[in-house]
Design a protein around this motif. Sequence first.
Motif, PDB file in Angstrom:
ATOM      1  N   TYR A 160       0.889  -1.130   0.190  1.00  0.00           N
ATOM      2  CA  TYR A 160       0.084  -0.500  -0.297  1.00  0.00           C
ATOM      3  C   TYR A 160       0.701   1.295   0.263  1.00  0.00           C
ATOM      4  CZ  TYR A 160      -4.419  -2.968   1.248  1.00  0.00           C
ATOM      5  OH  TYR A 160      -5.661  -2.962   0.793  1.00  0.00           O
ATOM      6  N   SER A 161       0.521   2.174  -0.466  1.00  0.00           N
ATOM      7  CA  SER A 161       1.290   3.331  -0.504  1.00  0.00           C
ATOM      8  C   SER A 161       0.422   4.328   0.403  1.00  0.00           C
ATOM      9  CB  SER A 161       0.718   4.111  -1.747  1.00  0.00           C
ATOM     10  OG  SER A 161      -0.518   5.020  -1.711  1.00  0.00           O
ATOM     11  N   ALA A 162       1.356   6.117   0.686  1.00  0.00           N
ATOM     12  CA  ALA A 162       0.859   6.297   1.848  1.00  0.00           C
ATOM     13  C   ALA A 162      -0.588   6.852   0.766  1.00  0.00           C
ATOM     14  CB  ALA A 162       1.469   8.284   1.316  1.00  0.00           C
ATOM     15  N   VAL A 163      -1.627   6.924   1.809  1.00  0.00           N
ATOM     16  CA  VAL A 163      -3.031   7.512   1.811  1.00  0.00           C
ATOM     17  C   VAL A 163      -2.904   8.886   1.481  1.00  0.00           C
ATOM     18  CG1 VAL A 163      -4.906   7.513   2.592  1.00  0.00           C
ATOM     19  CG2 VAL A 163      -3.909   5.393   3.301  1.00  0.00           C
ATOM     20  N   THR A 164      -3.878   9.235   0.978  1.00  0.00           N
ATOM     21  CA  THR A 164      -4.078  10.942   0.235  1.00  0.00           C
ATOM     22  C   THR A 164      -5.901  11.174   0.299  1.00  0.00           C
ATOM     23  OG1 THR A 164      -3.906  10.391  -1.704  1.00  0.00           O
ATOM     24  CG2 THR A 164      -2.029  10.937  -1.301  1.00  0.00           C
ATOM     25  N   SER A 169      -8.008   7.878  -1.300  1.00  0.00           N
ATOM     26  CA  SER A 169      -6.909   7.572  -2.400  1.00  0.00           C
ATOM     27  C   SER A 169      -5.819   7.070  -1.571  1.00  0.00           C
ATOM     28  CB  SER A 169      -6.925   7.732  -3.420  1.00  0.00           C
ATOM     29  OG  SER A 169      -7.700   8.701  -3.917  1.00  0.00           O
ATOM     30  N   VAL A 170      -5.457   5.427  -2.433  1.00  0.00           N
ATOM     31  CA  VAL A 170      -4.512   4.438  -2.293  1.00  0.00           C
ATOM     32  C   VAL A 170      -3.863   4.128  -3.774  1.00  0.00           C
ATOM     33  CG1 VAL A 170      -4.866   2.577  -1.713  1.00  0.00           C
ATOM     34  CG2 VAL A 170      -3.135   3.085  -0.675  1.00  0.00           C
ATOM     35  N   THR A 171      -2.295   4.189  -3.553  1.00  0.00           N
ATOM     36  CA  THR A 171      -2.056   2.866  -4.214  1.00  0.00           C
ATOM     37  C   THR A 171      -0.965   1.704  -4.271  1.00  0.00           C
ATOM     38  OG1 THR A 171      -1.322   4.799  -6.179  1.00  0.00           O
ATOM     39  CG2 THR A 171      -0.692   2.527  -6.734  1.00  0.00           C
ATOM     40  N   LEU A 172      -1.876   0.691  -5.344  1.00  0.00           N
ATOM     41  CA  LEU A 172      -2.094  -1.120  -4.371  1.00  0.00           C
ATOM     42  C   LEU A 172      -0.679  -1.463  -5.089  1.00  0.00           C
ATOM     43  CD1 LEU A 172      -5.706  -2.621  -3.518  1.00  0.00           C
ATOM     44  CD2 LEU A 172      -4.047  -1.531  -1.553  1.00  0.00           C
ATOM     45  N   THR A 173       0.182  -1.963  -4.761  1.00  0.00           N
ATOM     46  CA  THR A 173       1.143  -2.603  -5.752  1.00  0.00           C
ATOM     47  C   THR A 173       1.956  -3.882  -5.302  1.00  0.00           C
ATOM     48  OG1 THR A 173       2.577  -0.131  -5.659  1.00  0.00           O
ATOM     49  CG2 THR A 173       3.920  -2.364  -6.881  1.00  0.00           C
ATOM     50  N   ASN A 174       0.928  -4.646  -6.718  1.00  0.00           N
ATOM     51  CA  ASN A 174       1.716  -6.405  -6.852  1.00  0.00           C
ATOM     52  C   ASN A 174       2.666  -7.174  -7.229  1.00  0.00           C
ATOM     53  OD1 ASN A 174       1.536  -9.162  -6.935  1.00  0.00           O
ATOM     54  ND2 ASN A 174      -0.571  -9.069  -7.799  1.00  0.00           N
ATOM     55  N   GLY A 175       3.756  -7.273  -6.522  1.00  0.00           N
ATOM     56  CA  GLY A 175       4.849  -7.802  -6.068  1.00  0.00           C
ATOM     57  C   GLY A 175       4.875  -8.759  -6.418  1.00  0.00           C
ATOM     58  N   ASP A 191      -8.808  11.043  11.822  1.00  0.00           N
ATOM     59  CA  ASP A 191      -7.021  10.088  11.023  1.00  0.00           C
ATOM     60  C   ASP A 191      -8.383   9.107   9.776  1.00  0.00           C
ATOM     61  OD1 ASP A 191      -5.644  10.559  12.231  1.00  0.00           O
ATOM     62  OD2 ASP A 191      -5.762   9.284  14.039  1.00  0.00           O
ATOM     63  N   VAL A 192      -7.758   9.278   9.063  1.00  0.00           N
ATOM     64  CA  VAL A 192      -9.066   7.845   7.624  1.00  0.00           C
ATOM     65  C   VAL A 192      -7.737   7.220   7.318  1.00  0.00           C
ATOM     66  CG1 VAL A 192      -8.305  10.297   5.968  1.00  0.00           C
ATOM     67  CG2 VAL A 192     -10.094   8.064   5.623  1.00  0.00           C
ATOM     68  N   TRP A 193      -7.389   6.731   7.275  1.00  0.00           N
ATOM     69  CA  TRP A 193      -7.123   4.866   6.816  1.00  0.00           C
ATOM     70  C   TRP A 193      -6.808   4.436   5.343  1.00  0.00           C
ATOM     71  CZ3 TRP A 193      -7.940   5.844  12.106  1.00  0.00           C
ATOM     72  CH2 TRP A 193      -6.515   5.358  12.848  1.00  0.00           C
ATOM     73  N   LEU A 194      -6.624   4.096   4.423  1.00  0.00           N
ATOM     74  CA  LEU A 194      -7.100   2.883   3.519  1.00  0.00           C
ATOM     75  C   LEU A 194      -5.727   1.824   4.167  1.00  0.00           C
ATOM     76  CD1 LEU A 194      -8.054   4.613   0.048  1.00  0.00           C
ATOM     77  CD2 LEU A 194      -9.654   3.490   1.708  1.00  0.00           C
ATOM     78  N   ALA A 195      -6.814   0.201   3.956  1.00  0.00           N
ATOM     79  CA  ALA A 195      -5.756  -0.081   4.851  1.00  0.00           C
ATOM     80  C   ALA A 195      -6.130  -2.106   4.380  1.00  0.00           C
ATOM     81  CB  ALA A 195      -4.883   0.112   6.335  1.00  0.00           C
ATOM     82  N   SER A 215      -6.066  -4.264   7.018  1.00  0.00           N
ATOM     83  CA  SER A 215      -6.266  -4.637   8.613  1.00  0.00           C
ATOM     84  C   SER A 215      -6.568  -3.426   9.366  1.00  0.00           C
ATOM     85  CB  SER A 215      -5.136  -5.245   8.885  1.00  0.00           C
ATOM     86  OG  SER A 215      -4.344  -4.968   9.952  1.00  0.00           O
ATOM     87  N   ALA A 216      -7.376  -4.040  10.350  1.00  0.00           N
ATOM     88  CA  ALA A 216      -7.522  -2.986  11.813  1.00  0.00           C
ATOM     89  C   ALA A 216      -5.791  -2.570  12.025  1.00  0.00           C
ATOM     90  CB  ALA A 216      -8.743  -3.620  12.515  1.00  0.00           C
ATOM     91  N   GLN A 217      -4.967  -2.580  12.281  1.00  0.00           N
ATOM     92  CA  GLN A 217      -3.938  -2.720  12.683  1.00  0.00           C
ATOM     93  C   GLN A 217      -2.634  -2.588  11.779  1.00  0.00           C
ATOM     94  OE1 GLN A 217      -3.957  -5.798  16.547  1.00  0.00           O
ATOM     95  NE2 GLN A 217      -1.319  -6.407  15.538  1.00  0.00           N
ATOM     96  N   SER A 218      -3.012  -1.612  10.576  1.00  0.00           N
ATOM     97  CA  SER A 218      -2.171  -1.814   9.521  1.00  0.00           C
ATOM     98  C   SER A 218      -2.708  -0.820   8.833  1.00  0.00           C
ATOM     99  CB  SER A 218      -1.433  -2.518   8.291  1.00  0.00           C
ATOM    100  OG  SER A 218      -2.410  -2.731   8.264  1.00  0.00           O
ATOM    101  N   GLY A 219      -0.891  -0.182   8.666  1.00  0.00           N
ATOM    102  CA  GLY A 219      -1.290   0.787   8.120  1.00  0.00           C
ATOM    103  C   GLY A 219      -0.688   2.700   7.822  1.00  0.00           C
ATOM    104  N   GLU A 220      -0.722   3.625   8.038  1.00  0.00           N
ATOM    105  CA  GLU A 220      -0.891   5.078   8.477  1.00  0.00           C
ATOM    106  C   GLU A 220      -1.289   5.866   7.891  1.00  0.00           C
ATOM    107  OE1 GLU A 220       1.833   6.183  10.845  1.00  0.00           O
ATOM    108  OE2 GLU A 220       2.046   3.881  10.782  1.00  0.00           O
ATOM    109  N   PRO A 221      -2.060   6.799   9.456  1.00  0.00           N
ATOM    110  CA  PRO A 221      -3.675   6.809   8.157  1.00  0.00           C
ATOM    111  C   PRO A 221      -3.380   8.178   7.613  1.00  0.00           C
ATOM    112  CG  PRO A 221      -3.318   7.965  10.943  1.00  0.00           C
ATOM    113  CD  PRO A 221      -2.196   6.764  10.095  1.00  0.00           C
ATOM    114  N   ALA A 222      -4.742   9.297   6.430  1.00  0.00           N
ATOM    115  CA  ALA A 222      -3.841  10.778   6.567  1.00  0.00           C
ATOM    116  C   ALA A 222      -5.447  11.163   7.416  1.00  0.00           C
ATOM    117  CB  ALA A 222      -4.247  10.807   5.051  1.00  0.00           C
ATOM    118  N   GLN A 223      -4.665  12.658   7.664  1.00  0.00           N
ATOM    119  CA  GLN A 223      -6.257  13.384   7.692  1.00  0.00           C
ATOM    120  C   GLN A 223      -6.459  14.273   7.356  1.00  0.00           C
ATOM    121  OE1 GLN A 223      -2.535  13.241   9.263  1.00  0.00           O
ATOM    122  NE2 GLN A 223      -3.022  11.445  10.777  1.00  0.00           N
TER     123      GLN A 223
END
Length: 740
Positions: free
Chosen positions: A628-632, A647-653, A722-726, A728-736
């Motif tokens: 997951y990229s940073a959330v905007t 928004s968020v960008t997802l990258t499939n590695g 705070d808002v997350w696109l994540a 799970s409920a325990q991951s990611g950094e929120p935007a504000q």
Amino acid sequence: MMAGMMMAPRIAAAKAQENLSRVDALIARMTIEEKAGQLNLMNDPFRWRPEGINPGDTFDSDQAQTAADIRAGRIGALFNGVGAASTRYVQDMAVKESRLGIPLLFAADIVHGLKTTFPVPLGEAASWDLDLAERTARAAAVEGGAAGVHQTYAPMVDVARDQRWGRVVEGAGEDVLLNNLFAIARTRGFQGDDLTHWSSLVATPKHFAAYGAAEAGLDYNSTDMSEQMLRSVYLPPFKAAFDAGALSVMSAFNDLNGVPTSGNKWLLTDVLHGEWGFAGFVVSDYTSEQELIAHGYAADGRDAARLALMAGVDMSMKSGLYIKHIPELVQSGDVPVERVDQAVRRVLMTKAALGLFDDPYRGSDVRTERRVTGSREHLDLAREAGRKSIVMLKNEGDLLPLPRTGKRIALIGPFGADKTDVFGPWSVFKDMALAVSLEEGVRAALGDDAHLTVVKGSDVEAPLAGGIEAAVLAAGDADVVLLAIGESSEMSAESKSRTEITIPDAQLALAEAVAATGKPVVVLLRNGRGMELSGAVNGAAAILVTWFLGSQSGNAIADVLFGDHAPTGRLPVSFPYKSGQSPFYYAHKSTGRPSRPTDREFTTKFRGVPNEALYPFGHGLTYAPIRYSAVTVSSPTMTRDDELTVSVTLTNGGERDASEVVQLYIRDRAASITQPVRLLKAFKRVTVPAGASVETSMTLKFADLLFLGGDLTPTVEPGLFDVWLAPSAQSGEPAQFTLV
Ligand code: NOJ
């Protein structure tokens, strides 16, 4: 007529008026005993004759009594009598031999399938797939309707935040939004788009209300909570089901703030009918009105019947108290006849809505029953639902998926060859012949080339003589071990609360011994709740949560194991580090001293245990790593009239396309009623092709920010969110953003 296109039932106003006139005309002709009879639901003692009853068959005493009561109009509904032949036979007694010929209502616990069994509701909730839930409920209703059933005691919509509670398995888990959405999907699926059709069952959301909040997770235990909590967390899924058209509701067993729910007028009348305009009827849970005595709320049976009826329980399940006491309660003036008429009207209007006065048999017949029950279509759906319900917790070194050839596999554990525990609790009418064991599923996937050894190793809760030795030998000879361990359906069901949500010791010993061989281990966890995973179990290279997946269990697991289906499930409940963290749920409040895993003394956590989940709500991996990229956010501020795009960008590695469940959470940083540290507001499934990046956006609306204020009305206050696109409920950094 698959359910994707279906809507909540709409009974034309004219038809409703016609039904009302018909029902009221009937009520005018009824004796008080016949009225009480319509409110009396009993077990169906005829169901043990699946082929029906033949002329000249003799009845046992229970059957004889029930037949006499039906003919006398003293029983209005029967439950768990299933089968076209026998329900038609019994319906004949009511329609042809009782004075007023009022048809019986046949109810049953069709919770996750009839003969074709789908995953347990908690497992299916792990699919986060509402269309799937609607389709499985529809299929269950088709099998139930063909078998003569009119009402199902489902969906169970109790928010369940304490994994010690055995009934977590019956619902959609710990989250309010997920429970709301599954309540709607299942209600629609059961009821279909035309309630008069034989394949439509009246849905009965249960257990009203706050039953899932039982203190200490102990089943039937009392609940005591603020109205704020009740209305924010425990009532919304019921409201959602009613808004979707559910025409019945089951009052619960628990005491709620000092007034047992089955005698709680505020709940069953003021809120249910007064505030929400509920149009259906309330049925007590099995003898729950009688249990008002044990609660210390009613003095005796007569008092219990009076209190329950006056509180709003329209139909009494099984206790017999209504038929016994209502006539005298009315005669003595302790219950106004108008209240009895109201309850009878609600029940008869439901029968009318089902079309029972026009066709008491509703087209159920033995040929239809044979055609639809356990059909290829339903079994395929069970397999689809099964594989979509599996959650992959970890997959070190990309051990999964396994290649189909060239590996020697040892299938070890009490659930390898087992066929009884694939169904899970509330599979009252299952067809054992439809069960596919894990062993069968794996063999079918591998074909003749299978190098598969199957060793039980241990019973579910007790060691097996020589079991560990045999398991270690098999593991030593294998390239990979499939370790099929966990709970039996007996361990996770009504009245099956546990103090420790662990794998039983005998199986833990087996897991340790197998791990000591050094062979790579895939844990295939069978379970009906969030669990504590420790030692060799958590140390395994890969873990799949496989719940109780129903008839097609083995095939569904094999689909994921060998990569025909990449895992897509997400946890609907948290898996804490330790049982003692219970109740653990992600949407908890902050304390004044919040803890992070690295914090030391004087913060909120148990000694030596992080104040987090080991596997959090929403977690689930697939066969490709997703970054997951940073959330905007589209704007740093939001007003009442705005929408915010997140928004968020997802990258499939990886090298396989992935299906990712992107979860939108918010936190209201400061509010006049403190808010959860995170709260799910929306989710979305996004396909991310192998090697690609995909930008995805979700919309946050003003309504998503509302909470119940101190005056219990929806409110929101300006301030920072705070808002997350994540994932799970325990991951990611929120935007504000700031609400202005
Ligand atoms: C008791 C259970 O609580 C409820 O869920 C079920 O529907 C009834 N028994 C009838 O079996």
